[in-house]
Design a protein around this motif. Sequence first.
Motif, PDB file in Angstrom:
ATOM      1  N   MET A   1     -16.940 -29.521  34.427  1.00 37.43           N
ATOM      2  CA  MET A   1     -18.094 -28.628  34.004  1.00 37.43           C
ATOM      3  C   MET A   1     -19.486 -27.890  33.940  1.00 37.43           C
ATOM      4  O   MET A   1     -20.032 -29.056  34.016  1.00 37.43           O
ATOM      5  CB  MET A   1     -17.207 -28.472  33.062  1.00 37.43           C
ATOM      6  CG  MET A   1     -18.338 -26.619  32.068  1.00 37.43           C
ATOM      7  SD  MET A   1     -17.303 -26.774  30.130  1.00 37.43           S
ATOM      8  CE  MET A   1     -18.418 -27.689  29.815  1.00 37.43           C
ATOM      9  N   THR A 132     -11.211 -13.598  38.351  1.00 37.14           N
ATOM     10  CA  THR A 132     -12.903 -13.985  38.146  1.00 37.14           C
ATOM     11  C   THR A 132     -12.899 -13.837  36.553  1.00 37.14           C
ATOM     12  O   THR A 132     -12.614 -12.706  36.179  1.00 37.14           O
ATOM     13  CB  THR A 132     -14.245 -14.101  38.991  1.00 37.14           C
ATOM     14  OG1 THR A 132     -13.760 -13.861  40.150  1.00 37.14           O
ATOM     15  CG2 THR A 132     -14.953 -14.660  37.906  1.00 37.14           C
ATOM     16  N   TYR A 150      -9.730 -18.834  25.381  1.00 37.39           N
ATOM     17  CA  TYR A 150      -9.240 -19.254  26.825  1.00 37.39           C
ATOM     18  C   TYR A 150      -7.836 -19.496  26.705  1.00 37.39           C
ATOM     19  O   TYR A 150      -6.577 -18.856  28.031  1.00 37.39           O
ATOM     20  CB  TYR A 150     -10.143 -20.588  27.675  1.00 37.39           C
ATOM     21  CG  TYR A 150      -9.235 -21.231  28.370  1.00 37.39           C
ATOM     22  CD1 TYR A 150      -9.410 -20.071  29.567  1.00 37.39           C
ATOM     23  CD2 TYR A 150      -8.764 -21.824  28.289  1.00 37.39           C
ATOM     24  CE1 TYR A 150      -8.954 -20.807  31.145  1.00 37.39           C
ATOM     25  CE2 TYR A 150      -7.851 -22.717  30.075  1.00 37.39           C
ATOM     26  CZ  TYR A 150      -7.934 -22.391  31.280  1.00 37.39           C
ATOM     27  OH  TYR A 150      -7.964 -22.196  32.344  1.00 37.39           O
ATOM     28  N   LEU A 162     -13.346 -19.439  36.310  1.00 37.61           N
ATOM     29  CA  LEU A 162     -13.438 -19.424  35.146  1.00 37.61           C
ATOM     30  C   LEU A 162     -15.204 -19.185  34.943  1.00 37.61           C
ATOM     31  O   LEU A 162     -15.859 -20.325  34.932  1.00 37.61           O
ATOM     32  CB  LEU A 162     -12.594 -19.523  33.761  1.00 37.61           C
ATOM     33  CG  LEU A 162     -13.331 -19.885  32.549  1.00 37.61           C
ATOM     34  CD1 LEU A 162     -13.195 -18.534  31.644  1.00 37.61           C
ATOM     35  CD2 LEU A 162     -12.428 -21.254  31.751  1.00 37.61           C
ATOM     36  N   HIS A 163     -15.903 -18.233  33.847  1.00 39.92           N
ATOM     37  CA  HIS A 163     -16.882 -17.988  33.038  1.00 39.92           C
ATOM     38  C   HIS A 163     -17.182 -18.185  31.852  1.00 39.92           C
ATOM     39  O   HIS A 163     -16.284 -17.171  31.621  1.00 39.92           O
ATOM     40  CB  HIS A 163     -18.348 -17.028  34.299  1.00 39.92           C
ATOM     41  CG  HIS A 163     -17.986 -17.496  35.977  1.00 39.92           C
ATOM     42  ND1 HIS A 163     -19.192 -18.150  36.346  1.00 39.92           N
ATOM     43  CD2 HIS A 163     -17.895 -17.232  36.384  1.00 39.92           C
ATOM     44  CE1 HIS A 163     -19.080 -18.318  37.947  1.00 39.92           C
ATOM     45  NE2 HIS A 163     -18.110 -17.260  37.795  1.00 39.92           N
ATOM     46  N   ILE A 164     -17.652 -19.062  31.329  1.00 38.17           N
ATOM     47  CA  ILE A 164     -18.347 -19.209  30.029  1.00 38.17           C
ATOM     48  C   ILE A 164     -19.739 -18.314  29.689  1.00 38.17           C
ATOM     49  O   ILE A 164     -20.022 -19.199  30.282  1.00 38.17           O
ATOM     50  CB  ILE A 164     -17.738 -20.123  29.279  1.00 38.17           C
ATOM     51  CG1 ILE A 164     -16.234 -20.091  29.077  1.00 38.17           C
ATOM     52  CG2 ILE A 164     -17.996 -20.153  27.706  1.00 38.17           C
ATOM     53  CD1 ILE A 164     -15.690 -21.462  28.520  1.00 38.17           C
ATOM     54  N   ARG A 178     -15.477 -28.296  27.163  1.00 36.59           N
ATOM     55  CA  ARG A 178     -15.073 -29.176  28.115  1.00 36.59           C
ATOM     56  C   ARG A 178     -13.603 -29.221  28.114  1.00 36.59           C
ATOM     57  O   ARG A 178     -13.181 -30.057  29.995  1.00 36.59           O
ATOM     58  CB  ARG A 178     -16.534 -30.261  28.300  1.00 36.59           C
ATOM     59  CG  ARG A 178     -15.968 -31.085  30.174  1.00 36.59           C
ATOM     60  CD  ARG A 178     -16.717 -32.786  29.149  1.00 36.59           C
ATOM     61  NE  ARG A 178     -18.120 -32.003  29.610  1.00 36.59           N
ATOM     62  CZ  ARG A 178     -18.757 -31.307  29.877  1.00 36.59           C
ATOM     63  NH1 ARG A 178     -18.865 -31.454  31.855  1.00 36.59           N
ATOM     64  NH2 ARG A 178     -20.257 -31.992  30.074  1.00 36.59           N
ATOM     65  N   VAL A 181     -11.399 -26.106  29.166  1.00 36.58           N
ATOM     66  CA  VAL A 181     -10.884 -25.769  30.183  1.00 36.58           C
ATOM     67  C   VAL A 181     -10.888 -26.405  31.386  1.00 36.58           C
ATOM     68  O   VAL A 181     -11.094 -27.409  31.263  1.00 36.58           O
ATOM     69  CB  VAL A 181     -12.147 -24.801  30.552  1.00 36.58           C
ATOM     70  CG1 VAL A 181     -13.215 -24.096  29.185  1.00 36.58           C
ATOM     71  CG2 VAL A 181     -13.841 -25.951  30.603  1.00 36.58           C
ATOM     72  N   ASP A 184     -13.769 -26.995  36.700  1.00 37.64           N
ATOM     73  CA  ASP A 184     -14.542 -26.321  37.801  1.00 37.64           C
ATOM     74  C   ASP A 184     -15.414 -24.712  36.775  1.00 37.64           C
ATOM     75  O   ASP A 184     -15.862 -23.490  38.310  1.00 37.64           O
ATOM     76  CB  ASP A 184     -13.914 -25.770  39.401  1.00 37.64           C
ATOM     77  CG  ASP A 184     -13.243 -24.983  38.563  1.00 37.64           C
ATOM     78  OD1 ASP A 184     -12.648 -24.682  37.801  1.00 37.64           O
ATOM     79  OD2 ASP A 184     -11.800 -24.106  40.065  1.00 37.64           O
ATOM     80  N   THR A 185     -15.462 -25.011  35.755  1.00 36.63           N
ATOM     81  CA  THR A 185     -15.861 -23.992  34.873  1.00 36.63           C
ATOM     82  C   THR A 185     -17.020 -23.769  34.645  1.00 36.63           C
ATOM     83  O   THR A 185     -17.711 -25.097  34.640  1.00 36.63           O
ATOM     84  CB  THR A 185     -14.703 -23.813  33.795  1.00 36.63           C
ATOM     85  OG1 THR A 185     -13.874 -23.890  33.651  1.00 36.63           O
ATOM     86  CG2 THR A 185     -15.560 -23.090  32.377  1.00 36.63           C
ATOM     87  N   THR A 186     -18.186 -22.766  34.703  1.00 32.54           N
ATOM     88  CA  THR A 186     -19.150 -22.183  34.417  1.00 32.54           C
ATOM     89  C   THR A 186     -19.902 -22.049  33.178  1.00 32.54           C
ATOM     90  O   THR A 186     -18.564 -21.044  33.012  1.00 32.54           O
ATOM     91  CB  THR A 186     -19.873 -21.563  35.407  1.00 32.54           C
ATOM     92  OG1 THR A 186     -19.218 -21.829  37.061  1.00 32.54           O
ATOM     93  CG2 THR A 186     -21.376 -22.071  35.499  1.00 32.54           C
TER      94      THR A 186
END
Length: 218
Positions: A1, A132, A150, A162-164, A178, A181, A184-186
Amino acid sequence: MKIINLSDNNSVINQYLAEIRDTHYQQSRQLFRNNIKRIGEMMAYEISKTLSYEKREVTTPLGVAPVNVPADRLVIGTILRAGLPFHEGFLHVLDHADNAFISAFRMYTNREHTEVGIHTEYMASPSVGGKTLIIADPMLATGGSMAACYEALAKTGTPAALHIACVIATEEGLEVVRQAVPDDTTVWCAAIDPGMNANKYIVPGFGDAGDLCYGGKL
């Protein structure tokens, strides 16, 4: 993440943060909501730089102009009620996005109000499969609400990315997210605060975002 803390680089977002933290400025709900919304707008702009783009030809009165435009199909999700002005800021910038809403709220599970559970009741969302997904919520304290949000949205499909997004996060909350998700989540934060008090409110934080936006609740 991947975690991006926008406070690592000075910008006008710091001014908005200073105002939403300040008890004097908090006397105006309108100002508080507006600053949350403006942080959302700027964060949406930063996220827009990470999207995929495609070339489109646009006919003007004098010719044809090639323009690169976002190609991603977007869904912006938020948690009721505190997330509404933050969500609005995102939607002002990413105005072609679909939208999702979830009611997820904390419930203390002991008399001392030191242990928190998350309860969800309602969700309105399109499928996020192949899209996205941006989940926008001002406070990432324990991380429980974000993880629950999520997990609920992921039941409609697997997002392509996925963007948070949050205004303020804690290290503890980030670690909970972490675990919930994809790798590769940002996560995008305007600030990361040291921790929480015994009642699981972010310190120094700025208080209860929903109450400051819309007034107290029972």
